[in-house]
Design a protein around this motif. Structure first.
Motif, PDB file in Angstrom:
ATOM      1  N   THR A 130       0.790  -1.179   0.011  1.00  0.00           N
ATOM      2  CA  THR A 130      -0.022  -0.081   0.100  1.00  0.00           C
ATOM      3  C   THR A 130       0.935   1.233  -0.013  1.00  0.00           C
ATOM      4  N   VAL A 131       2.260   1.155  -0.185  1.00  0.00           N
ATOM      5  CA  VAL A 131       3.087   2.508  -0.091  1.00  0.00           C
ATOM      6  C   VAL A 131       2.499   3.405  -1.123  1.00  0.00           C
ATOM      7  N   PHE A 132       2.202   2.930  -2.376  1.00  0.00           N
ATOM      8  CA  PHE A 132       1.980   3.897  -3.417  1.00  0.00           C
ATOM      9  C   PHE A 132       0.579   3.934  -3.483  1.00  0.00           C
ATOM     10  N   LEU A 133      -0.353   3.586  -2.566  1.00  0.00           N
ATOM     11  CA  LEU A 133      -1.890   3.618  -2.810  1.00  0.00           C
ATOM     12  C   LEU A 133      -2.527   4.399  -1.817  1.00  0.00           C
ATOM     13  N   ASP A 134      -3.581   5.256  -2.297  1.00  0.00           N
ATOM     14  CA  ASP A 134      -4.417   6.197  -1.622  1.00  0.00           C
ATOM     15  C   ASP A 134      -5.483   5.175  -0.807  1.00  0.00           C
ATOM     16  N   SER A 135      -6.339   5.856  -0.077  1.00  0.00           N
ATOM     17  CA  SER A 135      -7.437   5.071   0.675  1.00  0.00           C
ATOM     18  C   SER A 135      -8.182   4.338  -0.139  1.00  0.00           C
ATOM     19  N   GLY A 136      -8.426   5.106  -1.236  1.00  0.00           N
ATOM     20  CA  GLY A 136      -9.647   4.542  -2.231  1.00  0.00           C
ATOM     21  C   GLY A 136      -9.069   3.368  -2.990  1.00  0.00           C
ATOM     22  N   HIS A 137      -7.732   3.321  -3.318  1.00  0.00           N
ATOM     23  CA  HIS A 137      -7.162   2.015  -3.850  1.00  0.00           C
ATOM     24  C   HIS A 137      -6.760   0.938  -3.091  1.00  0.00           C
ATOM     25  N   VAL A 138      -6.897   1.049  -1.581  1.00  0.00           N
ATOM     26  CA  VAL A 138      -6.545   0.022  -0.708  1.00  0.00           C
ATOM     27  C   VAL A 138      -7.798  -1.097  -0.870  1.00  0.00           C
ATOM     28  N   GLY A 139      -8.890  -0.162  -0.727  1.00  0.00           N
ATOM     29  CA  GLY A 139     -10.162  -1.200  -1.001  1.00  0.00           C
ATOM     30  C   GLY A 139     -10.021  -2.067  -2.132  1.00  0.00           C
ATOM     31  N   ARG A 140      -9.562  -1.505  -3.349  1.00  0.00           N
ATOM     32  CA  ARG A 140      -9.505  -2.342  -4.366  1.00  0.00           C
ATOM     33  C   ARG A 140      -8.418  -3.454  -4.020  1.00  0.00           C
ATOM     34  N   LEU A 141      -7.224  -3.253  -3.299  1.00  0.00           N
ATOM     35  CA  LEU A 141      -6.416  -4.242  -3.154  1.00  0.00           C
ATOM     36  C   LEU A 141      -7.063  -5.290  -2.290  1.00  0.00           C
ATOM     37  N   VAL A 142      -7.646  -5.032  -1.525  1.00  0.00           N
ATOM     38  CA  VAL A 142      -8.674  -5.921  -0.709  1.00  0.00           C
ATOM     39  C   VAL A 142      -9.300  -6.882  -1.857  1.00  0.00           C
ATOM     40  N   ASP A 143     -10.180  -6.245  -2.703  1.00  0.00           N
ATOM     41  CA  ASP A 143     -10.655  -6.886  -3.773  1.00  0.00           C
ATOM     42  C   ASP A 143      -9.842  -8.000  -4.654  1.00  0.00           C
ATOM     43  N   LEU A 144      -8.459  -7.609  -4.803  1.00  0.00           N
ATOM     44  CA  LEU A 144      -7.585  -8.336  -5.362  1.00  0.00           C
ATOM     45  C   LEU A 144      -7.194  -9.503  -4.663  1.00  0.00           C
ATOM     46  N   VAL A 145      -6.951  -9.336  -3.379  1.00  0.00           N
ATOM     47  CA  VAL A 145      -6.765 -10.264  -2.388  1.00  0.00           C
ATOM     48  C   VAL A 145      -7.808 -11.408  -2.598  1.00  0.00           C
ATOM     49  N   GLU A 146      -8.812 -10.968  -2.219  1.00  0.00           N
ATOM     50  CA  GLU A 146     -10.103 -11.996  -2.125  1.00  0.00           C
ATOM     51  C   GLU A 146     -10.380 -12.627  -3.672  1.00  0.00           C
ATOM     52  N   GLU A 147      -9.714 -12.048  -4.843  1.00  0.00           N
ATOM     53  CA  GLU A 147      -9.808 -12.690  -6.143  1.00  0.00           C
ATOM     54  C   GLU A 147      -8.843 -13.740  -6.130  1.00  0.00           C
ATOM     55  N   MET A 148      -7.577 -13.672  -5.490  1.00  0.00           N
ATOM     56  CA  MET A 148      -6.766 -14.563  -5.470  1.00  0.00           C
ATOM     57  C   MET A 148      -7.121 -15.816  -4.578  1.00  0.00           C
ATOM     58  N   ARG A 149      -7.886 -15.486  -3.551  1.00  0.00           N
ATOM     59  CA  ARG A 149      -8.387 -16.532  -2.613  1.00  0.00           C
ATOM     60  C   ARG A 149      -9.386 -17.418  -3.447  1.00  0.00           C
ATOM     61  N   GLY A 150     -10.202 -16.665  -4.376  1.00  0.00           N
ATOM     62  CA  GLY A 150     -11.180 -17.191  -5.052  1.00  0.00           C
ATOM     63  C   GLY A 150     -10.685 -18.352  -6.090  1.00  0.00           C
ATOM     64  N   PHE A 151      -9.334 -17.919  -6.591  1.00  0.00           N
ATOM     65  CA  PHE A 151      -8.645 -18.602  -7.708  1.00  0.00           C
ATOM     66  C   PHE A 151      -8.087 -19.768  -6.810  1.00  0.00           C
ATOM     67  N   GLY A 152      -8.173 -20.173  -5.671  1.00  0.00           N
ATOM     68  CA  GLY A 152      -7.655 -20.997  -4.833  1.00  0.00           C
ATOM     69  C   GLY A 152      -6.275 -20.988  -4.436  1.00  0.00           C
ATOM     70  N   VAL A 153      -5.757 -19.741  -4.230  1.00  0.00           N
ATOM     71  CA  VAL A 153      -4.311 -19.380  -3.638  1.00  0.00           C
ATOM     72  C   VAL A 153      -4.277 -20.046  -2.322  1.00  0.00           C
ATOM     73  N   ARG A 154      -3.374 -20.967  -1.792  1.00  0.00           N
ATOM     74  CA  ARG A 154      -3.561 -21.621  -0.750  1.00  0.00           C
ATOM     75  C   ARG A 154      -3.167 -20.875   0.467  1.00  0.00           C
ATOM     76  N   GLN A 155      -2.060 -19.812   0.406  1.00  0.00           N
ATOM     77  CA  GLN A 155      -1.547 -19.167   1.301  1.00  0.00           C
ATOM     78  C   GLN A 155      -1.129 -17.780   0.877  1.00  0.00           C
ATOM     79  N   ILE A 156      -1.895 -16.600   1.249  1.00  0.00           N
ATOM     80  CA  ILE A 156      -1.381 -15.351   1.017  1.00  0.00           C
ATOM     81  C   ILE A 156      -1.055 -14.451   2.268  1.00  0.00           C
ATOM     82  N   ILE A 157       0.336 -13.990   2.141  1.00  0.00           N
ATOM     83  CA  ILE A 157       0.900 -13.304   3.332  1.00  0.00           C
ATOM     84  C   ILE A 157       1.099 -11.999   2.863  1.00  0.00           C
ATOM     85  N   ILE A 158       0.723 -10.925   3.735  1.00  0.00           N
ATOM     86  CA  ILE A 158       0.770  -9.423   3.585  1.00  0.00           C
ATOM     87  C   ILE A 158       1.368  -8.770   4.599  1.00  0.00           C
TER      88      ILE A 158
END
Length: 912
Positions: A839-867
């Motif tokens: 999130t270094v280069f993200l404003d508050s509005g783009h952080v929510g999209r980052l959450v969506d991106l993480v959820e999408e990777m979970r939906g694709f079956g990524v077993r482990q995500i470390i943030i």
């Protein structure tokens, strides 16, 4: 591949840390500088060693410490592994003191050494450290690495990740092989031309004809040599005969001289021998006198001894027979004394052994008595200890019985909890799993509804805007008489339905959350109840064992006192036996002293007899010496008689030799010798010249044969090289085909990767930029990236804003990860998806999209995500939250797991 656990000791800011990592999204949260990224760097360092560090190996060890330890547990392809590294600091230099990787799938059970471990990890994960970073490890400050890379750099990164770089390596190898074959082929062709030239040159010299001419000339020279050698042999025989005659003359002269010397020598020897005979006559007289003295001494010695002799006539003319009788008497007496001495020595030895046995027996009996007395005392002491232990054990047993009563009360209280529960205690875990599975299904369904809701709302907003402008929402044309206007109402109605469905699903999920909390409480209660029952069983077993132990100790105390009484009585009996054995030992020592006195008397008698025997032996030696002197004088007389005979013979031989010498024969022999030697002086140089000529011809023939052999060898070599050239020309064609095949295959696979990666990137892009003005992304065959706005205008990714570029790059990295995870022709092993401060280069509005991106990777079956992030907004996206804090006093970091509210809270904020 999944990280399971990381343990650190003196690693950078961590003094002693042990962290477990699970499936799902793990957020490592904390302030900047607290040491969050160091946790991931430790995982990376455990796998790949020093190549994974931003600094040097010395930076790993915590300031002020001398050693650092890192352990990583991870799972790959269903197999569990553990890596352990220990870094030791010596002065300013750090070294790897230990590096070992263990696992059930590892050959021999383990791999030792930093280099071998790194090689094993690279082979296991099918990626080196750079590939790991480019695939799934988005480091802090490197979020734009791929987007800022040149197309060539991006192509190399992605090709390496997809194993296409190996095809380029193979193509390069094929090219190098082709160039190598060309070099060898050129050399071989030049060698073949050189061999053709050498063969022609050798054939032009005609070595076969030259060999025949040399052989003819050699036969002529050999014939001349044989003739000269025959003549030389005759001259040599004539010279030898003359030399033999002259040598015979010289030998006779020498013999005459020797005979003269022998005559004088014999005269001198005869005189010397006569003098020696006179000396021996004097020695014989002296020996007779010595014999008389010894005989007188023998008579005195016999009188002192106790031996019996025949009479007093030892000095009579018959003394030889009488002397033998005395010798026999002395020998018989010596044998008697020797037998007696041996009997006395055996008796002394037997009594000594018996005395020593009595003494040892007495000592052993005393030791046994002391030991029995000591054992009796130990038994009494042991009995006292057992009785004290039994009394103390009774008190402890009462405490354990009270503990059983308390456990029964606790168990009864916990069992009452399940009376009003919806399930029995044994079904609580299965009930909880069912509820969690149902919640997961509802969350997936809710996500689908939310996605459809967002896309439908966007269509409605776009349609309403176009309607306000007087255009068709679908085709953009004027709305007059357009049939597409009616679809806007359907979309509005669809929005209401989806919104109602979303609220219903959220309410159902909230109800399930409450049920899950109650089910988790029941599972925890059931686990605690099981622990209490196990503890009650353990305490019951301990009570039973203690009761048995106390009964055994009472029996042991009684037995110990009985044993003590038996040992004391047995010790008293042994003391009486000790006194009896000591008395017998003293009696035996007195008898030994008597026998030793008698043995000394026997030794004295033997000494006297042995002196008589020695004197008689000396007399015998003197008489034998007289006999030898007489024999020697007789031998010397015989030797002088023989010498006088030899003297007469030598004088006769002198006369005969003087008569045999003829001076005329000597003169003729000297003339023959001179003539033969003159001929030999002439013939030897001629023979030497002919032999040299023959040797030269032999050498020339050998040279001609060598030329023929070299010619044949050159022909064979030329044929072999010609075959090699043909083979190399064929191999050159094959390497050209192989090089072209690898190039074509890489281009084909790259194109397929580009198409798949472009599709996955646009799927991610649609989610992240659904409400923005961007339509799609194009990725060409050279990995050139282009962003298209909805109005069709093409943009370079660098033209996007900082936050948009960061999201764009994260989308690209996630798409690459999906490509690796799903594979072009099947699944491939992938590491965890790791985002370090994304999130270094993200404003508050783009952080929510980052959450969506993480959820999408979970939906694709990524077993482990470390943030790793210091942003509080990402905390709600975590399945597991790890907080990192640094103590400002000690400057040491610590980690702890915390409860999280779940992803729904963040999603609700994003929707609002």
């Amino acid at each position: 591949m999944r990280f399971d656990r990381i343990r650190l000791k003196n690693f950078k800011p961590y003094a002693d840390t042990d962290l477990e990592l699970g499936d799902g999204v793990t957020v490592i949260h904390g302030l900047n500088g607290s040491g969050k990224s160091s946790l991931l760097e430790a995982c990376f360092f455990a796998l790949y060693g020093a190549t994974a560090l931003d600094g040097t190996l010395e930076d790993v060890v915590t300031n002020g410490e001398e050693e650092s330890e890192i352990e990583l547990w991870f799972t790959h392809a269903g197999e569990e592994y553990r890596v352990e590294r220990r870094i030791r600091l010596s002065g300013d230099r750090a070294t790897t003191a230990k590096c070992v990787l263990e696992g059930s799938a590892v050959p021999d059970g383990s791999v030792d050494g930093a280099r071998d471990v790194r090689r094993f990890v690279v082979d296991l994960l099918r990626m080196d450290a750079d590939a790991f970073v480019n695939c799934a490890y988005v480091r802090q400050g490197e979020v734009n690495k791929l987007i800022n890379a040149t197309p060539t750099e991006r192509q190399d990164m992605i090709d390496d990740l997809l194993q296409l770089g190996k095809l380029e390596q193979y193509r390069e190898r094929a090219r190098n092989a082709r160039l190598g074959v060309e070099d060898v082929l050129g050399d071989k062709r030049g060698g073949l031309r050189e061999l053709d030239s050498q063969v022609e040159e050798k054939q032009a010299a005609n070595p076969y004809e030259r060999l025949n001419a040399l052989r003819t000339e050699l036969n002529e020279v050999t014939s001349k040599i044989e003739n000269y050698e025959a003549q030389r042999e005759k001259a040599e025989e004539s010279r030898k005969a003359a030399v033999e005659t002259l040598e015979n003359y010289e030998e006779k002269q020498e013999e005459l001289a020797e005979l003269a010397e022998d005559v004088e020598s014999l005269k001198a020897d005869i005189e010397t021998t006569e003098n020696e005979r006179e000396t021996l006559r004097e020695k014989a007289r002296e020996t007779h006198e010595r014999v008389d003295e010894l005989e007188a001494t023998v008579e005195d010695a016999v009188a002192e001894s106790d031996v019996e002799t025949v009479d007093d006539s030892a000095t009579s003319p018959t003394r030889q027979a009488d002397g033998k009788a005395v010798d026999d008497a002395i020998s018989a007496r010596l044998e008697e004394l020797a037998d007696r001495r041996e009997e006395l020595s055996e008796s002394i030895q037997e009594l000594s052994v018996k005395s020593e046995g009595f003494e040892n027996q007495s000592s052993n009996l005393a030791d046994k008595a002391a030991d029995l007395e000591s054992r009796a005392e130990q038994k009494r002491t042991r009995a006292d200890e057992l009785e004290n232990d039994r009394e103390n054990g009774e008190s402890e047993l009462d405490d354990r019985r009270e503990k059983l009563t308390e456990l029964d009360d606790q168990i009864e209280e916990l069992e009452a909890t399940f009376d009003a529960a919806p399930v029995d205690r044994g079904e609580a875990s299965a009930h909880l799993a069912d509820l969690r599975e149902r919640r997961s299904e509802l969350r997936d369904e809710l996500e689908t509804v939310r996605t459809n809701l967002r896309s439908t709302r966007q269509r409605v907003e776009d349609a309403e805007r176009l309607l306000e402008e007087g255009k068709c929402p679908e085709c953009g044309q004027p709305v007059d008489e357009s049939p597409h206007v009616d679809t806007v109402d359907e979309d509005r109605k669809r929005v209401e339905e989806l919104d109602a469905e979303r609220e219903e699903l959220e309410a159902e999920i909230a109800a399930l959350d409450d049920d899950i909390d109650r089910a988790e409480s029941l599972v925890e209660t059931g686990n605690k109840l099981s622990q209490l029952r196990e503890r009650r069983d353990s305490v019951t077993t301990l009570v039973e064992q203690r009761e048995e132990t106390l009964a055994e100790k009472a029996d042991q105390a009684k037995a110990a006192r009985e044993d003590a009484a038996e040992h004391a009585e047995e010790a008293e009996q042994l003391r009486d036996a000790v006194e009896q054995t000591a008395t017998r030992a003293e009696e035996t020592r007195e008898r030994i002293a008597e026998l030793r006195a008698e043995r000394e008397q026997v030794d004295t008698s033997r000494g006297r007899l042995e002196r008589v025997q020695s004197l008689r032996e000396e007399i015998t030696d003197a008489e034998e010496r007289l006999d030898r002197i007489s024999e020697k004088r007789s031998d010397l007389a015989d030797r002088n008689d023989e010498r006088r005979e030899w003297l007469a013979e030598k004088r006769s031989r002198q006369q005969a030799l003087r008569e045999e010498v003829d001076e005329s024969q000597i003169q003729q022999a000297e003339e023959k010798k001179s003539n033969a030697e003159a001929y030999l002086e002439k013939v030897d140089p001629a023979l030497e010249s002919l032999r040299e000529q023959r040797t030269k011809l032999d050498n020339d023939i050998g040279g001609a044969k060598s030329d023929i052999e070299r010619l044949e060898s050159l022909k064979e070599k030329r044929d072999h090289v010609a075959e090699r050239v043909d083979a190399l020309e064929s191999l050159h064609e094959e390497t050209e085909e192989l090089e072209a095949m690898y190039g074509d295959l890489r281009a084909e696979l790259r194109q397929r990767n580009v198409e798949t990666l472009e599709r996955m990137l646009n799927e991610t892009f649609d989610l992240v930029y659904a409400n923005d003005a961007y339509a799609r992304i194009r990725l060409d065959g050279d990995y050139e990236l282009t962003v298209y706005q909805k109005d069709g205008q093409a943009l370079d990714p660098e033209q996007l804003s900082g936050g948009e570029r960061a999201l764009f790059n994260l989308s690209l990295r996630c798409a690459i990860y999906r490509l690796l995870a799903e594979g072009i022709e099947g699944a491939a092993p992938t590491p965890p998806l790791i985002l370090d401060e994304p999130t270094v280069f993200l404003d508050s509005g783009h952080v929510g999209r980052l959450v969506d991106l993480v959820e999408e990777m979970r939906g694709f079956g990524v077993r482990q995500i470390i943030i790793v992030s210091h942003d509080d907004e990402l905390v709600g996206a975590a399945d597991d939250l790890v907080t990192v804090e640094k103590d400002p006093t000690s400057n040491r970091s610590t980690v702890r797991h915390e409860e999280v509210a779940g992803l729904s809270a963040v999603e609700s904020v994003a929707d609002d």
